[in-house]
Design a protein around this motif. Sequence first.
Motif, PDB file in Angstrom:
ATOM      1  N   THR A   7     -13.781   3.113   2.169  1.00  0.00           N
ATOM      2  CA  THR A   7     -12.677   4.070   1.993  1.00  0.00           C
ATOM      3  C   THR A   7     -11.335   3.360   2.098  1.00  0.00           C
ATOM      4  O   THR A   7     -10.416   3.609   1.309  1.00  0.00           O
ATOM      5  CB  THR A   7     -12.769   5.185   3.056  1.00  0.00           C
ATOM      6  OG1 THR A   7     -14.032   5.828   2.932  1.00  0.00           O
ATOM      7  CG2 THR A   7     -11.660   6.206   2.892  1.00  0.00           C
ATOM      8  N   TYR A   8     -11.224   2.455   3.069  1.00  0.00           N
ATOM      9  CA  TYR A   8      -9.989   1.682   3.254  1.00  0.00           C
ATOM     10  C   TYR A   8      -9.673   0.856   2.014  1.00  0.00           C
ATOM     11  O   TYR A   8      -8.522   0.839   1.543  1.00  0.00           O
ATOM     12  CB  TYR A   8     -10.146   0.786   4.491  1.00  0.00           C
ATOM     13  CG  TYR A   8      -8.966  -0.091   4.791  1.00  0.00           C
ATOM     14  CD1 TYR A   8      -7.725   0.446   5.117  1.00  0.00           C
ATOM     15  CD2 TYR A   8      -9.081  -1.477   4.764  1.00  0.00           C
ATOM     16  CE1 TYR A   8      -6.645  -0.363   5.411  1.00  0.00           C
ATOM     17  CE2 TYR A   8      -8.003  -2.295   5.052  1.00  0.00           C
ATOM     18  CZ  TYR A   8      -6.797  -1.725   5.376  1.00  0.00           C
ATOM     19  OH  TYR A   8      -5.719  -2.530   5.650  1.00  0.00           O
ATOM     20  N   VAL A   9     -10.664   0.198   1.460  1.00  0.00           N
ATOM     21  CA  VAL A   9     -10.453  -0.624   0.259  1.00  0.00           C
ATOM     22  C   VAL A   9     -10.065   0.257  -0.926  1.00  0.00           C
ATOM     23  O   VAL A   9      -9.125  -0.066  -1.674  1.00  0.00           O
ATOM     24  CB  VAL A   9     -11.704  -1.468  -0.062  1.00  0.00           C
ATOM     25  CG1 VAL A   9     -11.591  -2.107  -1.437  1.00  0.00           C
ATOM     26  CG2 VAL A   9     -11.922  -2.528   1.004  1.00  0.00           C
ATOM     27  N   VAL A  10     -10.753   1.371  -1.103  1.00  0.00           N
ATOM     28  CA  VAL A  10     -10.456   2.269  -2.239  1.00  0.00           C
ATOM     29  C   VAL A  10      -9.024   2.790  -2.139  1.00  0.00           C
ATOM     30  O   VAL A  10      -8.276   2.790  -3.126  1.00  0.00           O
ATOM     31  CB  VAL A  10     -11.473   3.429  -2.300  1.00  0.00           C
ATOM     32  CG1 VAL A  10     -11.020   4.518  -3.260  1.00  0.00           C
ATOM     33  CG2 VAL A  10     -12.851   2.914  -2.686  1.00  0.00           C
ATOM     34  N   LEU A  11      -8.640   3.229  -0.944  1.00  0.00           N
ATOM     35  CA  LEU A  11      -7.270   3.733  -0.776  1.00  0.00           C
ATOM     36  C   LEU A  11      -6.239   2.619  -0.937  1.00  0.00           C
ATOM     37  O   LEU A  11      -5.156   2.852  -1.485  1.00  0.00           O
ATOM     38  CB  LEU A  11      -7.121   4.418   0.581  1.00  0.00           C
ATOM     39  CG  LEU A  11      -7.888   5.737   0.725  1.00  0.00           C
ATOM     40  CD1 LEU A  11      -7.817   6.244   2.159  1.00  0.00           C
ATOM     41  CD2 LEU A  11      -7.366   6.772  -0.251  1.00  0.00           C
ATOM     42  N   SER A  12      -6.553   1.426  -0.482  1.00  0.00           N
ATOM     43  CA  SER A  12      -5.645   0.288  -0.664  1.00  0.00           C
ATOM     44  C   SER A  12      -5.465  -0.041  -2.141  1.00  0.00           C
ATOM     45  O   SER A  12      -4.349  -0.277  -2.604  1.00  0.00           O
ATOM     46  CB  SER A  12      -6.170  -0.940   0.084  1.00  0.00           C
ATOM     47  OG  SER A  12      -6.171  -0.728   1.465  1.00  0.00           O
ATOM     48  N   VAL A  13      -6.556  -0.038  -2.880  1.00  0.00           N
ATOM     49  CA  VAL A  13      -6.485  -0.308  -4.324  1.00  0.00           C
ATOM     50  C   VAL A  13      -5.671   0.780  -5.021  1.00  0.00           C
ATOM     51  O   VAL A  13      -4.824   0.480  -5.878  1.00  0.00           O
ATOM     52  CB  VAL A  13      -7.898  -0.443  -4.929  1.00  0.00           C
ATOM     53  CG1 VAL A  13      -7.850  -0.434  -6.447  1.00  0.00           C
ATOM     54  CG2 VAL A  13      -8.588  -1.696  -4.414  1.00  0.00           C
ATOM     55  N   ALA A  14      -5.884   2.020  -4.637  1.00  0.00           N
ATOM     56  CA  ALA A  14      -5.117   3.119  -5.240  1.00  0.00           C
ATOM     57  C   ALA A  14      -3.625   2.955  -4.963  1.00  0.00           C
ATOM     58  O   ALA A  14      -2.793   3.117  -5.867  1.00  0.00           O
ATOM     59  CB  ALA A  14      -5.612   4.460  -4.697  1.00  0.00           C
ATOM     60  N   LEU A  15      -3.279   2.601  -3.718  1.00  0.00           N
ATOM     61  CA  LEU A  15      -1.878   2.387  -3.370  1.00  0.00           C
ATOM     62  C   LEU A  15      -1.277   1.258  -4.194  1.00  0.00           C
ATOM     63  O   LEU A  15      -0.157   1.366  -4.699  1.00  0.00           O
ATOM     64  CB  LEU A  15      -1.742   2.083  -1.876  1.00  0.00           C
ATOM     65  CG  LEU A  15      -0.334   2.011  -1.330  1.00  0.00           C
ATOM     66  CD1 LEU A  15      -0.313   2.489   0.119  1.00  0.00           C
ATOM     67  CD2 LEU A  15       0.228   0.610  -1.400  1.00  0.00           C
ATOM     68  N   VAL A  16      -2.031   0.188  -4.364  1.00  0.00           N
ATOM     69  CA  VAL A  16      -1.541  -0.965  -5.131  1.00  0.00           C
ATOM     70  C   VAL A  16      -1.356  -0.596  -6.601  1.00  0.00           C
ATOM     71  O   VAL A  16      -0.331  -0.939  -7.206  1.00  0.00           O
ATOM     72  CB  VAL A  16      -2.480  -2.175  -4.961  1.00  0.00           C
ATOM     73  CG1 VAL A  16      -2.143  -3.280  -5.951  1.00  0.00           C
ATOM     74  CG2 VAL A  16      -2.419  -2.695  -3.537  1.00  0.00           C
ATOM     75  N   VAL A  48       6.719  -3.185  -0.666  1.00  0.00           N
ATOM     76  CA  VAL A  48       5.780  -2.180  -0.156  1.00  0.00           C
ATOM     77  C   VAL A  48       4.363  -2.485  -0.644  1.00  0.00           C
ATOM     78  O   VAL A  48       3.402  -2.439   0.135  1.00  0.00           O
ATOM     79  CB  VAL A  48       6.222  -0.756  -0.555  1.00  0.00           C
ATOM     80  CG1 VAL A  48       5.154   0.275  -0.222  1.00  0.00           C
ATOM     81  CG2 VAL A  48       7.543  -0.398   0.126  1.00  0.00           C
ATOM     82  N   VAL A  49       4.225  -2.829  -1.913  1.00  0.00           N
ATOM     83  CA  VAL A  49       2.912  -3.171  -2.460  1.00  0.00           C
ATOM     84  C   VAL A  49       2.385  -4.456  -1.830  1.00  0.00           C
ATOM     85  O   VAL A  49       1.210  -4.546  -1.456  1.00  0.00           O
ATOM     86  CB  VAL A  49       2.969  -3.295  -4.005  1.00  0.00           C
ATOM     87  CG1 VAL A  49       1.683  -3.873  -4.558  1.00  0.00           C
ATOM     88  CG2 VAL A  49       3.259  -1.941  -4.628  1.00  0.00           C
ATOM     89  N   ALA A  50       3.251  -5.448  -1.677  1.00  0.00           N
ATOM     90  CA  ALA A  50       2.834  -6.718  -1.073  1.00  0.00           C
ATOM     91  C   ALA A  50       2.345  -6.505   0.359  1.00  0.00           C
ATOM     92  O   ALA A  50       1.358  -7.130   0.781  1.00  0.00           O
ATOM     93  CB  ALA A  50       3.995  -7.717  -1.097  1.00  0.00           C
ATOM     94  N   ALA A  51       2.998  -5.638   1.096  1.00  0.00           N
ATOM     95  CA  ALA A  51       2.568  -5.353   2.467  1.00  0.00           C
ATOM     96  C   ALA A  51       1.177  -4.740   2.479  1.00  0.00           C
ATOM     97  O   ALA A  51       0.332  -5.092   3.312  1.00  0.00           O
ATOM     98  CB  ALA A  51       3.568  -4.421   3.152  1.00  0.00           C
ATOM     99  N   ALA A  52       0.917  -3.843   1.546  1.00  0.00           N
ATOM    100  CA  ALA A  52      -0.403  -3.211   1.483  1.00  0.00           C
ATOM    101  C   ALA A  52      -1.487  -4.223   1.138  1.00  0.00           C
ATOM    102  O   ALA A  52      -2.554  -4.252   1.762  1.00  0.00           O
ATOM    103  CB  ALA A  52      -0.391  -2.079   0.458  1.00  0.00           C
ATOM    104  N   VAL A  53      -1.224  -5.060   0.157  1.00  0.00           N
ATOM    105  CA  VAL A  53      -2.204  -6.073  -0.261  1.00  0.00           C
ATOM    106  C   VAL A  53      -2.460  -7.060   0.874  1.00  0.00           C
ATOM    107  O   VAL A  53      -3.615  -7.359   1.215  1.00  0.00           O
ATOM    108  CB  VAL A  53      -1.722  -6.820  -1.528  1.00  0.00           C
ATOM    109  CG1 VAL A  53      -2.605  -8.018  -1.822  1.00  0.00           C
ATOM    110  CG2 VAL A  53      -1.680  -5.880  -2.715  1.00  0.00           C
ATOM    111  N   ALA A  54      -1.392  -7.559   1.477  1.00  0.00           N
ATOM    112  CA  ALA A  54      -1.536  -8.556   2.550  1.00  0.00           C
ATOM    113  C   ALA A  54      -2.272  -7.970   3.752  1.00  0.00           C
ATOM    114  O   ALA A  54      -3.108  -8.647   4.363  1.00  0.00           O
ATOM    115  CB  ALA A  54      -0.161  -9.062   2.971  1.00  0.00           C
ATOM    116  N   THR A  55      -1.989  -6.731   4.072  1.00  0.00           N
ATOM    117  CA  THR A  55      -2.656  -6.111   5.212  1.00  0.00           C
ATOM    118  C   THR A  55      -4.145  -5.935   4.954  1.00  0.00           C
ATOM    119  O   THR A  55      -4.970  -6.210   5.824  1.00  0.00           O
ATOM    120  CB  THR A  55      -2.009  -4.754   5.541  1.00  0.00           C
ATOM    121  OG1 THR A  55      -0.624  -4.969   5.827  1.00  0.00           O
ATOM    122  CG2 THR A  55      -2.670  -4.090   6.727  1.00  0.00           C
ATOM    123  N   THR A  56      -4.499  -5.506   3.762  1.00  0.00           N
ATOM    124  CA  THR A  56      -5.911  -5.316   3.431  1.00  0.00           C
ATOM    125  C   THR A  56      -6.664  -6.637   3.487  1.00  0.00           C
ATOM    126  O   THR A  56      -7.723  -6.732   4.124  1.00  0.00           O
ATOM    127  CB  THR A  56      -6.063  -4.666   2.038  1.00  0.00           C
ATOM    128  OG1 THR A  56      -5.381  -3.416   2.040  1.00  0.00           O
ATOM    129  CG2 THR A  56      -7.521  -4.450   1.696  1.00  0.00           C
TER     130      THR A  56
END
Length: 92
Positions: A7-16, A48-56
């Motif tokens: 779920t975390y990966v799917v939501l991260s991909v959607a955000l990106v 914002v996108v970079a933060a999401a990718v780096a965190t995941t």
Amino acid sequence: MQPMEVTYVVLSVALVVVGLALVGMAARAYVQTERRSMLFLTVGFSLVVAAAVATTFSAFLTEFSESRLLLTVNYAVTTVGYLFIVTSVRAD
């Protein structure tokens, strides 16, 4: 991978994906208008996108063991991104 991790990966991909769409639109607007506000908007959404990718990626690399550090860095980079977005409203 556990269901919560999926779920975390799917939501991260959607955000990106959505975030990169915004970056693309802002970048196109900057190229067309050369307005500084669009440049700030592009940089802000990019951060914002970079933060999401780096965190995941970091979460999986550390096996979620450094969650406080990951969240702190995420919030710091995301906040700077949002500051650029707010600045874009006030620019020009």
